[in-house]
Scaffold this active site. Structure first.
Site, mmCIF file in Angstrom:
data_model
loop_
_atom_site.group_PDB
_atom_site.id
_atom_site.type_symbol
_atom_site.label_atom_id
_atom_site.label_comp_id
_atom_site.label_asym_id
_atom_site.label_seq_id
_atom_site.Cartn_x
_atom_site.Cartn_y
_atom_site.Cartn_z
ATOM 1 N N LEU A 199 -13.357 17.666 3.879
ATOM 2 C CA LEU A 199 -12.437 16.698 3.266
ATOM 3 C C LEU A 199 -11.983 15.565 4.169
ATOM 4 O O LEU A 199 -11.063 14.836 3.830
ATOM 5 C CB LEU A 199 -11.222 17.438 2.699
ATOM 6 C CG LEU A 199 -11.550 18.486 1.630
ATOM 7 C CD1 LEU A 199 -10.270 19.081 1.052
ATOM 8 C CD2 LEU A 199 -12.399 17.890 0.509
ATOM 9 N N ILE A 203 -16.250 11.268 7.858
ATOM 10 C CA ILE A 203 -17.088 11.396 9.057
ATOM 11 C C ILE A 203 -17.145 10.041 9.748
ATOM 12 O O ILE A 203 -17.476 9.035 9.112
ATOM 13 C CB ILE A 203 -18.516 11.840 8.696
ATOM 14 C CG1 ILE A 203 -18.505 13.171 7.956
ATOM 15 C CG2 ILE A 203 -19.395 11.887 9.947
ATOM 16 C CD1 ILE A 203 -18.254 14.391 8.811
ATOM 17 N N HIS A 224 -21.220 16.495 -3.868
ATOM 18 C CA HIS A 224 -20.020 15.989 -4.551
ATOM 19 C C HIS A 224 -19.989 16.618 -5.944
ATOM 20 O O HIS A 224 -21.021 16.660 -6.633
ATOM 21 C CB HIS A 224 -20.051 14.460 -4.644
ATOM 22 C CG HIS A 224 -18.813 13.881 -5.255
ATOM 23 N ND1 HIS A 224 -17.597 13.845 -4.589
ATOM 24 C CD2 HIS A 224 -18.588 13.361 -6.482
ATOM 25 C CE1 HIS A 224 -16.686 13.311 -5.387
ATOM 26 N NE2 HIS A 224 -17.256 13.007 -6.532
ATOM 27 N N ASP A 226 -19.015 8.914 -0.464
ATOM 28 C CA ASP A 226 -19.808 9.059 -1.691
ATOM 29 C C ASP A 226 -20.690 7.862 -2.027
ATOM 30 O O ASP A 226 -21.059 7.675 -3.192
ATOM 31 C CB ASP A 226 -18.868 9.335 -2.879
ATOM 32 C CG ASP A 226 -17.976 10.524 -2.604
ATOM 33 O OD1 ASP A 226 -16.800 10.490 -3.022
ATOM 34 O OD2 ASP A 226 -18.436 11.463 -1.947
HETATM 35 N N1 LIG Z 1 -18.358 8.998 6.092
HETATM 36 C C1 LIG Z 1 -18.296 9.911 5.086
HETATM 37 N N2 LIG Z 1 -17.523 11.000 5.225
HETATM 38 C C2 LIG Z 1 -17.457 11.914 4.218
HETATM 39 C C3 LIG Z 1 -18.179 11.718 3.021
HETATM 40 C C4 LIG Z 1 -19.012 10.544 2.909
HETATM 41 O O1 LIG Z 1 -19.716 10.341 1.882
HETATM 42 N N3 LIG Z 1 -19.036 9.671 3.965
HETATM 43 N N4 LIG Z 1 -18.065 12.624 1.967
HETATM 44 C C5 LIG Z 1 -16.869 13.470 2.005
HETATM 45 C C6 LIG Z 1 -16.805 14.503 0.926
HETATM 46 N N5 LIG Z 1 -16.066 13.914 -0.208
HETATM 47 C C7 LIG Z 1 -16.717 13.799 -1.415
HETATM 48 O O2 LIG Z 1 -17.827 14.284 -1.635
HETATM 49 C C8 LIG Z 1 -14.719 13.490 -0.063
HETATM 50 C C9 LIG Z 1 -13.844 14.284 0.661
HETATM 51 C C10 LIG Z 1 -12.514 13.886 0.824
HETATM 52 C C11 LIG Z 1 -12.063 12.691 0.264
HETATM 53 C C12 LIG Z 1 -10.649 12.255 0.476
HETATM 54 O O3 LIG Z 1 -10.132 11.426 -0.247
HETATM 55 N N6 LIG Z 1 -10.012 12.814 1.520
HETATM 56 C C13 LIG Z 1 -8.591 12.494 1.804
HETATM 57 C C14 LIG Z 1 -8.033 13.452 2.864
HETATM 58 C C15 LIG Z 1 -7.927 14.857 2.293
HETATM 59 C C16 LIG Z 1 -7.338 15.837 3.300
HETATM 60 O O4 LIG Z 1 -7.062 15.413 4.449
HETATM 61 O O5 LIG Z 1 -7.166 17.011 2.911
HETATM 62 C C17 LIG Z 1 -8.448 11.070 2.346
HETATM 63 O O6 LIG Z 1 -9.385 10.544 2.970
HETATM 64 O O7 LIG Z 1 -7.319 10.569 2.168
HETATM 65 C C18 LIG Z 1 -12.913 11.919 -0.495
HETATM 66 C C19 LIG Z 1 -14.250 12.309 -0.672
HETATM 67 C C20 LIG Z 1 -16.681 14.092 3.374
HETATM 68 N N7 LIG Z 1 -16.701 13.028 4.384
HETATM 69 N N1 LIG Z 2 -15.540 15.317 -2.581
HETATM 70 C C1 LIG Z 2 -15.826 16.527 -1.878
HETATM 71 C C2 LIG Z 2 -15.636 17.725 -2.773
HETATM 72 O O1 LIG Z 2 -14.805 17.703 -3.672
HETATM 73 N N2 LIG Z 2 -16.414 18.770 -2.500
HETATM 74 C C3 LIG Z 2 -16.351 19.947 -3.323
HETATM 75 O O2 LIG Z 2 -15.495 20.910 -2.739
HETATM 76 C C4 LIG Z 2 -15.879 22.187 -3.275
HETATM 77 C C5 LIG Z 2 -15.924 23.163 -2.137
HETATM 78 O O3 LIG Z 2 -16.097 24.459 -2.655
HETATM 79 P P1 LIG Z 2 -16.483 25.663 -1.650
HETATM 80 O O4 LIG Z 2 -15.536 25.547 -0.470
HETATM 81 O O5 LIG Z 2 -16.258 26.904 -2.459
HETATM 82 O O6 LIG Z 2 -17.921 25.466 -1.253
HETATM 83 C C6 LIG Z 2 -17.248 22.007 -3.947
HETATM 84 O O7 LIG Z 2 -17.115 21.988 -5.358
HETATM 85 C C7 LIG Z 2 -17.692 20.630 -3.456
HETATM 86 O O8 LIG Z 2 -18.525 19.930 -4.364
#
Ligand SMILES: Nc1nc2c(c(=O)[nH]1)N[C@@H](CN(C=O)c1ccc(C(=O)N[C@@H](CCC(=O)O)C(=O)O)cc1)CN2
Ligand SMILES: NCC(=O)N[C@@H]1O[C@H](COP(=O)([O-])[O-])[C@@H](O)[C@H]1O
Length: 189
Positions: A84, A87, A103, A144
């Site tokens: 979450l 990167i 995702h 994403d």
């Molecule tokens: N550079 C990248 N880093 C990450 C990606 C990516 O595509 N490029 N994908 C995410 C996973 N993800 C969706 O698939 C996702 C995860 C988290 C967030 C988000 O809004 N996070 C919050 C913080 C949440 C927390 O600290 O608990 C935020 O940024 O405010 C959006 C999409 C993983 N990394």
């Molecule tokens: N945007 C990122 C996101 O929402 N990722 C989602 O978090 C869940 C993790 O489940 P898990 O910890 O049981 O694998 C999964 O559904 C994955 O697609």
């Protein structure tokens, strides 16, 4: 033998399916499970498979500590499975086209900052969509927006709740994510 690292922030059901899939594989092995949450259940799941765990803070990740750990473990591919945090670009550059994310929606719908976990399924429910699904994509500097590798859809019924939608999506993730990972690491070798 390719070496995989899985990054996760929570339960780790996808990480478990990936560890299961590769536990007797000649193609790849899971060399590390890393989390930004010391109490994440994914770390307990790693112990069941004798996979080393590693925890880090956002600051440590941004300072390069995670990259150094991945290099020390000779990791070839980084798999984001419910991770979450964003990167950082230096980490992405260290794994060019070798970092993938799953995702829980059909991107480009329901992606971007704030769209993770149950928030995604709540949005799908609120929109009254007739289907949802999963997207597996390469990771770039924005949430994403990386190249889409795979998508699968499932119907959403009017009687579905965000929770039952999540169950349908998890079923797709567990069915496809390990196989998609195997197919893409094979192409690269
Ligand atoms: N550079 C990248 N880093 C990450 C990606 C990516 O595509 N490029 N994908 C995410 C996973 N993800 C969706 O698939 C996702 C995860 C988290 C967030 C988000 O809004 N996070 C919050 C913080 C949440 C927390 O600290 O608990 C935020 O940024 O405010 C959006 C999409 C993983 N990394
Ligand atoms: N945007 C990122 C996101 O929402 N990722 C989602 O978090 C869940 C993790 O489940 P898990 O910890 O049981 O694998 C999964 O559904 C994955 O697609």
């Amino acid at each position: 033998m390719k070496r995989l690292a899985i990054l996760a922030s929570g339960s780790g059901s996808n990480a478990e399916k990936i560890m299961e899939h590769f536990q007797n594989s000649e193609k790849a092995t899971v060399g590390l499970i890393a989390s930004n949450k010391p109490d994440a259940f994914v770390l307990e799941r790693a112990k069941k498979f004798d996979v080393p765990g590693f925890t880090f803070t956002r600051k440590e990740m941004e300072a390069g500590d995670l990259l150094r750990k991945l290099q020390a473990k000779q990791i070839d591919w980084v798999i984001l499975a419910g991770f979450l945090l964003k990167i950082p670009e230096d980490l992405i550059r260290a794994f060019p086209d070798r970092m993938v994310n799953i995702h829980p929606a059909l991107l480009p719908n329901y992606g971007g900052k704030g769209m993770y976990g149950m928030k995604v399924h709540e949005a799908v429910k609120a929109a009254g969509d007739a289907q949802t699904g999963i997207t597996i994509h390469l990771v770039n500097e924005n949430y994403d927006e990386g190249k889409i590798i795979f998508q699968a859809a499932t119907p959403v019924s009017p009687g579905d709740s965000p929770e039952t939608i999540a169950e349908k999506v998890h079923a797709l993730e567990h069915r496809y994510f390990p196989e998609v990972i195997e197919s893409i690491i094979k192409k690269e070798s």
